[in-house]
Scaffold this motif. Sequence first.
Motif, PDB file in Angstrom:
ATOM      1  N   TYR A   1      -1.583  -2.768  -8.958  1.00  0.00           N
ATOM      2  CA  TYR A   1      -2.798  -3.569  -8.942  1.00  0.00           C
ATOM      3  C   TYR A   1      -3.387  -3.584 -10.351  1.00  0.00           C
ATOM      4  O   TYR A   1      -3.290  -2.598 -11.083  1.00  0.00           O
ATOM      5  CB  TYR A   1      -3.837  -2.944  -8.002  1.00  0.00           C
TER       6      TYR A   1
ATOM      7  N   LYS B   1      -6.691   4.751  -4.407  1.00  0.00           N
ATOM      8  CA  LYS B   1      -7.119   5.577  -3.271  1.00  0.00           C
ATOM      9  C   LYS B   1      -7.749   6.877  -3.767  1.00  0.00           C
ATOM     10  O   LYS B   1      -8.804   7.296  -3.291  1.00  0.00           O
ATOM     11  CB  LYS B   1      -5.914   5.875  -2.368  1.00  0.00           C
TER      12      LYS B   1
ATOM     13  N   MET C   1       0.834  -1.200   0.000  1.00  0.00           N
ATOM     14  CA  MET C   1       0.000   0.000   0.000  1.00  0.00           C
ATOM     15  C   MET C   1       0.873   1.258   0.000  1.00  0.00           C
ATOM     16  O   MET C   1       0.374   2.359  -0.063  1.00  0.00           O
ATOM     17  CB  MET C   1      -0.928   0.010   1.213  1.00  0.00           C
TER      18      MET C   1
ATOM     19  N   THR D   1      -7.181   5.637   4.168  1.00  0.00           N
ATOM     20  CA  THR D   1      -6.247   4.804   3.400  1.00  0.00           C
ATOM     21  C   THR D   1      -6.372   3.328   3.757  1.00  0.00           C
ATOM     22  O   THR D   1      -6.417   2.462   2.898  1.00  0.00           O
ATOM     23  CB  THR D   1      -4.801   5.274   3.666  1.00  0.00           C
ATOM     24  N   ARG D   2      -6.425   3.058   5.062  1.00  0.00           N
ATOM     25  CA  ARG D   2      -6.435   1.653   5.486  1.00  0.00           C
ATOM     26  C   ARG D   2      -7.718   0.930   5.068  1.00  0.00           C
ATOM     27  O   ARG D   2      -7.717  -0.265   4.810  1.00  0.00           O
ATOM     28  CB  ARG D   2      -6.210   1.544   6.995  1.00  0.00           C
TER      29      ARG D   2
ATOM     30  N   LYS E   1      -7.275   0.115   1.445  1.00  0.00           N
ATOM     31  CA  LYS E   1      -6.364  -1.026   1.365  1.00  0.00           C
ATOM     32  C   LYS E   1      -7.109  -2.326   1.651  1.00  0.00           C
ATOM     33  O   LYS E   1      -6.922  -3.335   0.974  1.00  0.00           O
ATOM     34  CB  LYS E   1      -5.238  -0.805   2.387  1.00  0.00           C
TER      35      LYS E   1
ATOM     36  N   ASN F   1       4.218   8.380  -6.214  1.00  0.00           N
ATOM     37  CA  ASN F   1       4.545   6.999  -6.534  1.00  0.00           C
ATOM     38  C   ASN F   1       6.046   6.867  -6.713  1.00  0.00           C
ATOM     39  O   ASN F   1       6.675   7.702  -7.345  1.00  0.00           O
ATOM     40  CB  ASN F   1       3.841   6.572  -7.822  1.00  0.00           C
TER      41      ASN F   1
ATOM     42  N   TYR G   1      -1.251   2.084  -9.525  1.00  0.00           N
ATOM     43  CA  TYR G   1      -0.639   2.181  -8.203  1.00  0.00           C
ATOM     44  C   TYR G   1      -1.752   2.188  -7.161  1.00  0.00           C
ATOM     45  O   TYR G   1      -2.890   2.578  -7.459  1.00  0.00           O
ATOM     46  CB  TYR G   1       0.145   3.491  -8.078  1.00  0.00           C
ATOM     47  N   PHE G   2      -1.374   1.806  -5.939  1.00  0.00           N
ATOM     48  CA  PHE G   2      -2.369   1.855  -4.870  1.00  0.00           C
ATOM     49  C   PHE G   2      -2.906   3.272  -4.718  1.00  0.00           C
ATOM     50  O   PHE G   2      -4.102   3.487  -4.499  1.00  0.00           O
ATOM     51  CB  PHE G   2      -1.755   1.370  -3.540  1.00  0.00           C
ATOM     52  N   SER G   3      -2.029   4.266  -4.879  1.00  0.00           N
ATOM     53  CA  SER G   3      -2.495   5.650  -4.688  1.00  0.00           C
ATOM     54  C   SER G   3      -3.528   6.041  -5.750  1.00  0.00           C
ATOM     55  O   SER G   3      -4.384   6.882  -5.488  1.00  0.00           O
ATOM     56  CB  SER G   3      -1.306   6.612  -4.703  1.00  0.00           C
ATOM     57  N   ASP G   4      -3.452   5.411  -6.946  1.00  0.00           N
ATOM     58  CA  ASP G   4      -4.477   5.688  -7.958  1.00  0.00           C
ATOM     59  C   ASP G   4      -5.840   5.181  -7.482  1.00  0.00           C
ATOM     60  O   ASP G   4      -6.861   5.841  -7.655  1.00  0.00           O
ATOM     61  CB  ASP G   4      -4.133   4.995  -9.292  1.00  0.00           C
TER      62      ASP G   4
END
Lengths: 472, 78
Positions: free
Chosen positions: B67, B28, A244, B40-41, B44, A410, B23-26
């Motif tokens: 992902y 999110k 994460m 965030t959690r 996730k 990122n 990406y995970f941030s995408d």
Amino acid sequence: MAFEPKEEQKTINYEEARIYSQEELSNYTEEELKNYKIKHDVPDLDDLEKGPWPSFVTDAKREDLHRKKLNDERLLISKNCVEDLLGQLQLSFDHGETHWKHGGIVGVFGYGGGVIGRYSDVQEDFPGVASFHTLRVNQAASKFYDTNYLRTLCDMWEYRGSGLLNMHGSTGDIILLGTTTEQLEPVFHEMTHELQQDLGGSGSNLRTPSCCIGKARCEWSCIDTQDMCYELTQFYQDELHRPMFPYKFKFKFDGCPNGCVASIARSDMSFIGTWKDNIKIDQDKVKAYINGEAQPNAGSHNGRDWGKFDIQKEVIDRCPTGCMSLENGELKIDNENCNRCMHCINVMPQALRPGDDKGVTILFGAKAPILEGAQMSVMTIPFMKAEPPYDNIKDVIENVWDWWMEEGKNRERLGELIQRKTLQEFLKVVGVPAAPQMVTAPRANPYIFWKEEDVPGGFERDVEDYRSRHKR
Amino acid sequence: MSTEDYKQVILDHATNSKKTKLYFSDLKKAVQKQYPDAKTRMVKQAATELINDGTMIYYSTGSTTMYGLKGRGITEDQ
């Protein structure tokens, strides 16, 4: 403190778990090895064997010969993988570029790390390494192993993989080098079920935490590095296996400022054991060193005659902050100015010892190059108690992670984020006041950016009030 | 908002995004666009559930983990 495992520990018995017989394990002679030639022509690799140190090429050839002499049904992946690996390496030397494609596969089911996918882009010439994935195996704290465990692991890897491994990779894990996609799940199953062994971290995960030998063998260790490493590894399993983060994140634990795992250079969050009170001095032992009754550095430099031990030259003059002196035969230390370099303690271990009020110094942001070059961690929290269950430390970790996940781009490491957002911003996150020791260079920017709370009356002003004193 | 809501946003985003690997941030950001309070959690947790039920896969660039929707773009073993 005795080790208290979070789950019941199995006893591994190699004789019960072994795959290969003793005859199979020693199925070649040194004479055969000397005359052994692999099928590819590898002149540059042969050259590497000529140096003064043992060569991985020799080890690989040994493994290749051993595999060739095993029966086909005793190996589950290609018999020729080691030979093809060397052949492909020679080709890479010839071309000056790698022939590995990486990426794609990342782990076993449910894991976002632990497996690093490797595929050859010259599979026709080297079919043995067409897919040759690496597995990272979470090493035991301080790398203490039982030979039953190591032998069982090696047998399993010979059978299901290439038989080649690194003890250990830079992060600390055992690296199992090379297997096919079909073997990943069986290897994982055997490791978890037979060896009670987890995979390590890779990709955008918390990487496998790693620690020095700690209190197990070292009297200078100010913290129980193994316990901290184990506790945080177990507590942050989700972060270790399911990504994460913007990028990788590493913890390393050094028991004292000697820094045997070099946490200050190799981890985003470095824990270094330290003490808050005074260095303990045994003046009689100091005299013993001066008189030559005790050996400096515990005799580790005895190989040559360096002359009589001179405490002035070898200890006092070498103190980086000049905080030591010898007065009437008594060693004095101005502890407030000691910067924990450990030199005096290393030289006179019987006379000097770390103080009793022990804890950790926490540093942030080390990384190897990519952006802005390599950098060491910045000392941020000078002292914190480090006692189980380490809740105070977990609070700091989670604060920092939340900030990094919120603000980090990122593929941006924590150290790069601190550089981009400034150390002042980071200190606010951690809740620590700035200290002179954090300054690495005089500032280059002449402007001062005030925070509103530091300005009397804030940034708002009454224009009418201003105009009453200043005509337009 | 429940994990199910977040899972739906993640799935929609992974299905319709121009990129097949995210990406995970995408993920999110996509969730927070619809549910600004999403933590965030929790995002996730939703993403992990999608991985565990096999709808989504992890994908490695070699150094970073991303992902992707299973079957869309490059799969995990290519």
